[in-house]
Design a protein around this motif. Sequence first.
Motif, PDB file in Angstrom:
ATOM      1  N   ILE A 247      -2.714  13.758-145.340  1.00 52.73           N
ATOM      2  CA  ILE A 247      -2.421  12.341-145.611  1.00 52.73           C
ATOM      3  C   ILE A 247      -1.034  11.993-145.073  1.00 52.73           C
ATOM      4  CG2 ILE A 247      -1.999  10.633-147.427  1.00 52.73           C
ATOM      5  CD1 ILE A 247      -4.111  12.180-149.122  1.00 52.73           C
ATOM      6  N   THR A 248      -0.070  12.871-145.272  1.00 49.14           N
ATOM      7  CA  THR A 248       1.287  12.648-144.781  1.00 49.14           C
ATOM      8  C   THR A 248       1.301  12.522-143.265  1.00 49.14           C
ATOM      9  OG1 THR A 248       2.243  13.803-146.667  1.00 49.14           O
ATOM     10  CG2 THR A 248       3.612  13.641-144.691  1.00 49.14           C
ATOM     11  N   CYS A 249       0.610  13.418-142.579  1.00 51.54           N
ATOM     12  CA  CYS A 249       0.554  13.356-141.109  1.00 51.54           C
ATOM     13  C   CYS A 249      -0.116  12.073-140.642  1.00 51.54           C
ATOM     14  CB  CYS A 249      -0.170  14.579-140.551  1.00 51.54           C
ATOM     15  SG  CYS A 249       0.771  16.102-140.745  1.00 51.54           S
ATOM     16  N   PHE A 250      -1.170  11.662-141.325  1.00 50.39           N
ATOM     17  CA  PHE A 250      -1.822  10.399-140.981  1.00 50.39           C
ATOM     18  C   PHE A 250      -0.852   9.227-141.162  1.00 50.39           C
ATOM     19  CE2 PHE A 250      -4.022   6.572-142.397  1.00 50.39           C
ATOM     20  CZ  PHE A 250      -4.775   6.296-141.254  1.00 50.39           C
ATOM     21  N   LEU A 251      -0.106   9.225-142.260  1.00 48.90           N
ATOM     22  CA  LEU A 251       0.863   8.149-142.503  1.00 48.90           C
ATOM     23  C   LEU A 251       1.991   8.172-141.467  1.00 48.90           C
ATOM     24  CD1 LEU A 251       1.039   8.275-146.398  1.00 48.90           C
ATOM     25  CD2 LEU A 251       0.021   6.459-144.992  1.00 48.90           C
ATOM     26  N   GLY A 252       2.382   9.356-141.008  1.00 47.97           N
ATOM     27  CA  GLY A 252       3.382   9.458-139.940  1.00 47.97           C
ATOM     28  C   GLY A 252       2.845   8.902-138.630  1.00 47.97           C
ATOM     29  N   LEU A 253       1.610   9.260-138.300  1.00 45.01           N
ATOM     30  CA  LEU A 253       0.954   8.731-137.107  1.00 45.01           C
ATOM     31  C   LEU A 253       0.869   7.210-137.176  1.00 45.01           C
ATOM     32  CD1 LEU A 253      -0.826   9.121-134.509  1.00 45.01           C
ATOM     33  CD2 LEU A 253      -2.772   9.264-136.069  1.00 45.01           C
ATOM     34  N   LEU A 254       0.472   6.703-138.326  1.00 49.03           N
ATOM     35  CA  LEU A 254       0.353   5.267-138.530  1.00 49.03           C
ATOM     36  C   LEU A 254       1.713   4.573-138.387  1.00 49.03           C
ATOM     37  CD1 LEU A 254      -1.704   3.070-139.228  1.00 49.03           C
ATOM     38  CD2 LEU A 254      -1.201   3.482-141.638  1.00 49.03           C
ATOM     39  N   ALA A 255       2.769   5.194-138.882  1.00 52.04           N
ATOM     40  CA  ALA A 255       4.108   4.613-138.754  1.00 52.04           C
ATOM     41  C   ALA A 255       4.510   4.506-137.283  1.00 52.04           C
ATOM     42  CB  ALA A 255       5.135   5.437-139.532  1.00 52.04           C
ATOM     43  N   ILE A 256       4.197   5.514-136.496  1.00 51.17           N
ATOM     44  CA  ILE A 256       4.527   5.488-135.070  1.00 51.17           C
ATOM     45  C   ILE A 256       3.729   4.395-134.365  1.00 51.17           C
ATOM     46  CG2 ILE A 256       4.398   6.781-132.889  1.00 51.17           C
ATOM     47  CD1 ILE A 256       6.669   7.658-134.814  1.00 51.17           C
ATOM     48  N   ILE A 257       2.440   4.317-134.659  1.00 53.55           N
ATOM     49  CA  ILE A 257       1.592   3.294-134.040  1.00 53.55           C
ATOM     50  C   ILE A 257       2.062   1.898-134.432  1.00 53.55           C
ATOM     51  CG2 ILE A 257      -0.740   2.303-134.051  1.00 53.55           C
ATOM     52  CD1 ILE A 257      -1.776   5.243-134.297  1.00 53.55           C
ATOM     53  N   LEU A 258       2.313   1.692-135.719  1.00 52.18           N
ATOM     54  CA  LEU A 258       2.763   0.371-136.179  1.00 52.18           C
ATOM     55  C   LEU A 258       4.148   0.030-135.638  1.00 52.18           C
ATOM     56  CD1 LEU A 258       1.428   0.447-139.837  1.00 52.18           C
ATOM     57  CD2 LEU A 258       0.647  -1.052-137.979  1.00 52.18           C
ATOM     58  N   GLY A 259       5.011   1.018-135.536  1.00 56.01           N
ATOM     59  CA  GLY A 259       6.336   0.783-134.966  1.00 56.01           C
ATOM     60  C   GLY A 259       6.244   0.350-133.512  1.00 56.01           C
ATOM     61  N   ALA A 260       5.405   1.025-132.742  1.00 58.63           N
ATOM     62  CA  ALA A 260       5.214   0.651-131.339  1.00 58.63           C
ATOM     63  C   ALA A 260       4.570  -0.732-131.231  1.00 58.63           C
ATOM     64  CB  ALA A 260       4.354   1.696-130.636  1.00 58.63           C
ATOM     65  N   PHE A 261       3.593  -0.972-132.088  1.00 60.52           N
ATOM     66  CA  PHE A 261       2.920  -2.271-132.118  1.00 60.52           C
ATOM     67  C   PHE A 261       3.931  -3.376-132.417  1.00 60.52           C
ATOM     68  CE2 PHE A 261       0.360  -5.428-134.618  1.00 60.52           C
ATOM     69  CZ  PHE A 261      -0.424  -5.881-133.573  1.00 60.52           C
ATOM     70  N   GLY A 262       4.795  -3.132-133.394  1.00 57.83           N
ATOM     71  CA  GLY A 262       5.807  -4.114-133.753  1.00 57.83           C
ATOM     72  C   GLY A 262       6.806  -4.342-132.632  1.00 57.83           C
ATOM     73  N   ALA A 263       7.214  -3.264-131.987  1.00 59.02           N
ATOM     74  CA  ALA A 263       8.224  -3.367-130.931  1.00 59.02           C
ATOM     75  C   ALA A 263       7.691  -4.063-129.681  1.00 59.02           C
ATOM     76  CB  ALA A 263       8.739  -1.979-130.574  1.00 59.02           C
ATOM     77  N   HIS A 264       6.405  -3.938-129.424  1.00 61.71           N
ATOM     78  CA  HIS A 264       5.857  -4.474-128.180  1.00 61.71           C
ATOM     79  C   HIS A 264       4.972  -5.699-128.392  1.00 61.71           C
ATOM     80  CE1 HIS A 264       7.550  -1.084-126.073  1.00 61.71           C
ATOM     81  NE2 HIS A 264       7.000  -0.269-126.946  1.00 61.71           N
ATOM     82  N   ALA A 265       3.964  -5.574-129.204  1.00 62.10           N
ATOM     83  CA  ALA A 265       2.972  -6.648-129.334  1.00 62.10           C
ATOM     84  C   ALA A 265       3.422  -7.790-130.231  1.00 62.10           C
ATOM     85  CB  ALA A 265       1.651  -6.071-129.845  1.00 62.10           C
TER      86      ALA A 265
END
Length: 126
Positions: A7-25
């Motif tokens: 679950i922790t690794c999934f939440l870390g992956l999600l944080a990276i995806i959402l961070g990139a999404f926020g920074a770009h899209a």
Amino acid sequence: MFKNIIITCFLGLLAIILGAFGAHALKETLSSEQLLSFETAVRYQMYHVIVLLFVNTYQGFSENQKNLISYLFFLGILFFSGSIYAIQLSTISANTIWFVTPVGGLFFIVGWFSMIMIFVKKLRNQ
């Protein structure tokens, strides 16, 4: 134990995806204030993911202690970061779910306090 790490690794992956999404899209979609709020949610999520990796690999915690801290931080991420994501990425008004974000913050606080108490108890038992 591995359930918490997965679950922790999934939440870390999600944080990276959402961070990139926020920074770009989201640069073109959200105001600077909204983007700052979104980034705060990502940052708090990632901070707690890093702590969860420590908690769930630290041999000094019992399984019950790992589970307690993990569940508190999982709920903190869900309520704190999740409510901010919902407000910024949907038509949900902050006025509708204003109380959810502080509840998430309270879960974070209780999780950190629990760790303090565990370490204080260990210190006293030395």
